[in-house]
Design an enzyme around this catalytic site. Structure first.
Site, mmCIF file in Angstrom:
data_model
loop_
_atom_site.group_PDB
_atom_site.id
_atom_site.type_symbol
_atom_site.label_atom_id
_atom_site.label_comp_id
_atom_site.label_asym_id
_atom_site.label_seq_id
_atom_site.Cartn_x
_atom_site.Cartn_y
_atom_site.Cartn_z
ATOM 1 N NE ARG A 1 56.400 65.353 4.120
ATOM 2 C CZ ARG A 1 57.423 66.002 4.670
ATOM 3 N NH1 ARG A 1 58.660 65.743 4.287
ATOM 4 N NH2 ARG A 1 57.215 66.903 5.593
ATOM 5 C CE LYS B 1 40.288 49.556 -1.269
ATOM 6 N NZ LYS B 1 38.939 48.987 -1.082
ATOM 7 C CD GLU C 1 38.023 38.512 0.962
ATOM 8 O OE1 GLU C 1 37.666 38.889 -0.165
ATOM 9 O OE2 GLU C 1 37.903 39.220 1.984
ATOM 10 C CE LYS D 1 42.655 43.794 -4.364
ATOM 11 N NZ LYS D 1 42.630 43.761 -2.930
ATOM 12 C CD GLU E 1 36.371 50.720 -3.075
ATOM 13 O OE1 GLU E 1 37.374 50.134 -2.643
ATOM 14 O OE2 GLU E 1 35.295 50.786 -2.465
ATOM 15 N NE ARG F 1 40.945 48.319 -4.708
ATOM 16 C CZ ARG F 1 42.218 48.457 -4.411
ATOM 17 N NH1 ARG F 1 42.962 49.316 -5.071
ATOM 18 N NH2 ARG F 1 42.763 47.737 -3.445
ATOM 19 C CG ASN G 1 34.295 46.765 -1.179
ATOM 20 O OD1 ASN G 1 35.300 46.298 -0.649
ATOM 21 N ND2 ASN G 1 34.263 47.988 -1.682
ATOM 22 C CG HIS H 1 33.776 43.059 1.809
ATOM 23 N ND1 HIS H 1 33.721 42.021 0.911
ATOM 24 C CD2 HIS H 1 35.028 43.029 2.320
ATOM 25 C CE1 HIS H 1 34.892 41.415 0.869
ATOM 26 N NE2 HIS H 1 35.708 42.006 1.727
ATOM 27 C CG HIS I 1 33.051 45.755 6.658
ATOM 28 N ND1 HIS I 1 33.406 46.699 5.730
ATOM 29 C CD2 HIS I 1 34.009 44.799 6.599
ATOM 30 C CE1 HIS I 1 34.534 46.323 5.129
ATOM 31 N NE2 HIS I 1 34.914 45.174 5.643
ATOM 32 C CG HIS J 1 37.585 39.979 6.516
ATOM 33 N ND1 HIS J 1 36.681 41.027 6.563
ATOM 34 C CD2 HIS J 1 38.001 39.915 5.226
ATOM 35 C CE1 HIS J 1 36.574 41.574 5.358
ATOM 36 N NE2 HIS J 1 37.377 40.917 4.526
HETATM 37 N N1 GLY Z 1 39.872 44.276 -0.489
HETATM 38 C C1 GLY Z 1 39.217 45.125 -1.377
HETATM 39 C C2 GLY Z 1 40.108 45.960 -2.205
HETATM 40 O O1 GLY Z 1 41.305 45.772 -2.179
HETATM 41 O O2 GLY Z 1 39.655 46.836 -2.892
#
Ligand code: GLY
Length: 371
Positions: free
Chosen positions: A123, A145, A187, A229, A239, A243, A247, A250, A254, A268
């Protein structure tokens, strides 16, 4: 050791990102204060293990810390159920307990997969990120993430689980192939485009030196990217709003990655670069930004040798309607509506929920016609 420190302020889950030189050799000393007992489990991939694991092991040995390591096959296909199960079972076999620390040592695949295994093991156990690619250093290792891909798409199974520390040793970037490095640079550019016009201007000037290996330029670019970031994550960890700006590019990316099979045809970061160019084009067509802005974005990406257009992707692509329907499967879809990150100018991105699909399809049709 010589490093910059960027804090990620998240209350009781706050941590630091250290960026600089000598961090592999210094990892044992930097991580030792986090350990409840002198033991650490490292998960990496075979490529990174071959290049750097001996040195990492020596740095823990020098602190009297026992290191056990698992090296996974390199590549995006590792980020799935099979290797997730393998990591989890291995961590249990190593008798990793809740008070222990797991170390993710590799690129974005390793960081996301190992972070997710740490999130659910007993957990939740703490983990440290040691990103070894530019993309992982400026993006995926920071912000918590974690997750894996499934047949349905990328990162659809996962959890928010913040690391306890991030150590980004920029010396390792010298072992990256030029193509992988440039994909990570996609990025980096994204940060300038989404929120810091001054940084984008700096990249226009210093990008070529950075790509050629200039240490000070690399340190500044990684540090500035992580600062941006960290600020966004601290304000919007899960998000709910801001946040989503991360993207930028993106939604297009994607769909293109899905169309090309998440493989060597399109990395990517290359998809992000193409996606950013398309997002600025779309913004201009919607009358949001000045005529010359998309051209400036594309000119910098091209000058750096990055993929910029759909024509730069080898092999067949679906038609515009097909690409649009792949966007509909993206997890950024809200109530069936396509969400795009658009921009009023360089450094001025915002979330747009109501972009007309026919305009996107027309843009894609034109971009495909240019192939
Ligand atoms: N890679 C996008 C984020 O971490 O929100």
């Amino acid at each position: 050791m010589d490093f910059n420190t960027v804090p990620v302020d998240l209350g009781s889950r706050s941590y630091e990102v250290r960026i600089g030189s000598g961090l592999i050799d210094g990892a044992g000393a930097l991580i030792a204060p986090l350990l409840a007992r002198p033991k650490i489990a490292v998960i990496t991939d075979e490529t990174v293990a071959g290049l750097h694991l001996l040195r990492l092991g020596a740095s823990f040995e020098a602190q009297g810390i026992t290191l056990t390591a698992l090296a996974l096959p390199p590549g995006e296909s590792t980020k799935g159920w099979q290797q997730f199960a393998r990591c989890s079972e291995w961590l249990l076999e190593q008798k990793i307990e809740r008070r222990d620390v797991v170390l993710a040592f590799g690129g974005g695949v390793v960081g996301d997969l190992v972070g997710f295994a740490a999130a659910v093991l007993r957990r939740g156990v703490r983990f440290v990120q040691m990103p070894t690619t530019l993309l992982a250093q400026v993006d995926s290792s920071v912000g918590g993430k974690t997750g894996i891909n499934t047949g349905q798409g990328k990162n659809l199974i996962g959890a928010f689980h913040q690391p306890s520390l991030v150590l980004a040793d920029i010396d390792v970037l010298g072992t990256m192939s030029r193509r992988d490095f440039l994909a990570g640079y996609g990025e980096v550019v994204k940060y300038g485009l989404l929120g810091d016009a001054g940084f984008f201007e700096w990249l226009e000037q210093r990008g070529p030196a950075l790509a050629a290996g200039d240490h000070a330029a690399r340190l500044h670019a990684v540090t500035r990217s992580v600062e941006m970031k960290a600020g966004i994550v601290a304000r919007d960890e899960t998000e709910e709003g801001e946040r989503a700006l991360l993207n930028l590019g993106h939604t297009f990316c994607h769909a293109l990655e899905k169309a090309t099979g998440y493989g060597d045809r399109l990395l990517h970061g290359e998809g992000v670069a193409i996606g950013c160019a398309l997002a600025f084009e779309l913004s201009q067509r919607l009358g949001l930004c000045a005529q010359e802005v998309p051209g400036r974005v594309r000119a910098h990406l091209k000058a750096m040798g990055l993929k910029t257009d759909l024509a730069d992707i080898p092999g067949d692509l679906p038609d515009a309607a097909g690409l649009l329907s792949l966007m509909g499967q993206d997890k950024k879809v809200v109530d069936g509506r396509l969400r795009f990150i658009l921009a009023r100018g360089i450094g001025e991105a915002f979330v747009a929920e109501d972009v007309p699909p026919d305009l996107v399809q027309a843009l894609l049709a034109e971009a495909l016609a240019g192939r």
